[in-house]
Design an enzyme around this catalytic site. Structure first.
Site, PDB file in Angstrom:
ATOM      1  N   HIS A   3       3.221  -4.953   3.953  1.00 22.21           N
ATOM      2  CA  HIS A   3       3.095  -5.346   5.360  1.00 22.21           C
ATOM      3  C   HIS A   3       2.642  -6.799   5.418  1.00 22.21           C
ATOM      4  CE1 HIS A   3       3.481  -1.353   7.153  1.00 22.21           C
ATOM      5  NE2 HIS A   3       2.727  -0.888   6.179  1.00 22.21           N
ATOM      6  N   CYS A  39       4.978   5.162   5.525  1.00 21.06           N
ATOM      7  CA  CYS A  39       3.898   4.536   4.752  1.00 21.06           C
ATOM      8  C   CYS A  39       3.492   5.391   3.555  1.00 21.06           C
ATOM      9  CB  CYS A  39       2.692   4.234   5.649  1.00 21.06           C
ATOM     10  SG  CYS A  39       2.858   2.672   6.545  1.00 21.06           S
ATOM     11  N   HIS A  45       0.833  -1.198   0.000  1.00 19.34           N
ATOM     12  CA  HIS A  45       0.000   0.000   0.000  1.00 19.34           C
ATOM     13  C   HIS A  45       0.867   1.247   0.000  1.00 19.34           C
ATOM     14  CE1 HIS A  45      -0.383   0.886   4.653  1.00 19.34           C
ATOM     15  NE2 HIS A  45       0.869   0.797   4.277  1.00 19.34           N
ATOM     16  N   ASP A  96      -4.758 -10.636  -0.527  1.00 16.54           N
ATOM     17  CA  ASP A  96      -3.450 -11.264  -0.352  1.00 16.54           C
ATOM     18  C   ASP A  96      -2.568 -11.081  -1.588  1.00 16.54           C
ATOM     19  OD1 ASP A  96      -1.513 -12.708   1.059  1.00 16.54           O
ATOM     20  OD2 ASP A  96      -2.161 -14.604   0.160  1.00 16.54           O
ATOM     21  N   HIS A  97      -1.355 -10.601  -1.378  1.00 18.71           N
ATOM     22  CA  HIS A  97      -0.384 -10.332  -2.441  1.00 18.71           C
ATOM     23  C   HIS A  97      -0.860  -9.273  -3.428  1.00 18.71           C
ATOM     24  CE1 HIS A  97       1.460 -13.925  -0.820  1.00 18.71           C
ATOM     25  NE2 HIS A  97       2.537 -13.676  -1.525  1.00 18.71           N
ATOM     26  N   HIS A 101       5.128  -0.152  -0.482  1.00 12.71           N
ATOM     27  CA  HIS A 101       5.846  -1.049   0.443  1.00 12.71           C
ATOM     28  C   HIS A 101       4.812  -2.034   0.946  1.00 12.71           C
ATOM     29  CE1 HIS A 101       3.875   1.870   2.976  1.00 12.71           C
ATOM     30  NE2 HIS A 101       3.824   0.932   3.896  1.00 12.71           N
ATOM     31  N   GLU A 139      -0.948  -4.393  11.524  1.00 13.96           N
ATOM     32  CA  GLU A 139      -0.117  -4.073  10.370  1.00 13.96           C
ATOM     33  C   GLU A 139       1.347  -4.362  10.701  1.00 13.96           C
ATOM     34  OE1 GLU A 139      -0.860  -0.303   7.742  1.00 13.96           O
ATOM     35  OE2 GLU A 139       0.789   0.123   9.114  1.00 13.96           O
TER      36      GLU A 139
END
Ligand code: NI
Length: 136
Positions: free
Chosen positions: A41, A33, A14, A79-80, A39, A126
């Site tokens: 998490h 962030c 994100h 996811d991913h 990047h 996170e």
């Protein structure tokens, strides 16, 4: 009333930013962030549901079915993925931990009802040190 929690994990990319602000202002407000090149998490998600124990099964809810609902409604979409760009239920939303918790609640409220329970809490972390909880 009894409560039970299913833990799931996913990872996603994100960037926290407001497009109308420049990078400097975004960095000031959102810190690391706000990195323009994204990047990731490793998120941990706790889905807590509540209700009564079914005397026939001894279960509040079938956890396999709950896990399947979380997979379909949340994990397969997140996811991913890049949360800013690819996740329909996070469109036009700053992908903070708080907003993720609220959006995941909205994704799961109805499916949990269909399993005969009530959604109680969405907790999402996170990092090891930061988590948000949403109770509807
Ligand atoms: Ni971040």
């Amino acid at each position: 009333m009894i409560y039970i929690t299913r833990r799931e994990t996913f990872n996603a990319a994100h960037r926290l930013f407001k497009p109308q602000w420049d990078d400097e202002k975004n960095l000031q407000v959102f810190g690391k962030c706000s990195n323009p090149n994204w990047h990731g998490h490793n998120y941990v998600l706790y889905v807590s549901v509540k209700g009564e124990v079914d005397p026939e099964t001894g279960f509040l809810v079938n956890l396999k079915q709950l896990s399947q609902a979380i997979k379909t409604e949340v994990l397969e979409k997140l996811d991913h993925k890049n949360i800013n760009l690819e996740v329909d239920f996070m469109k036009n939303t700053i992908p903070s931990t708080e907003n993720l918790a609220i959006a995941i609640w909205n994704q799961l409220q109805e499916p949990v009802k269909q399993l005969g329970a009530q959604l109680h809490c969405i907790k999402i972390s996170e990092t090891e040190n930061n988590f948000a909880e949403y109770y509807g």
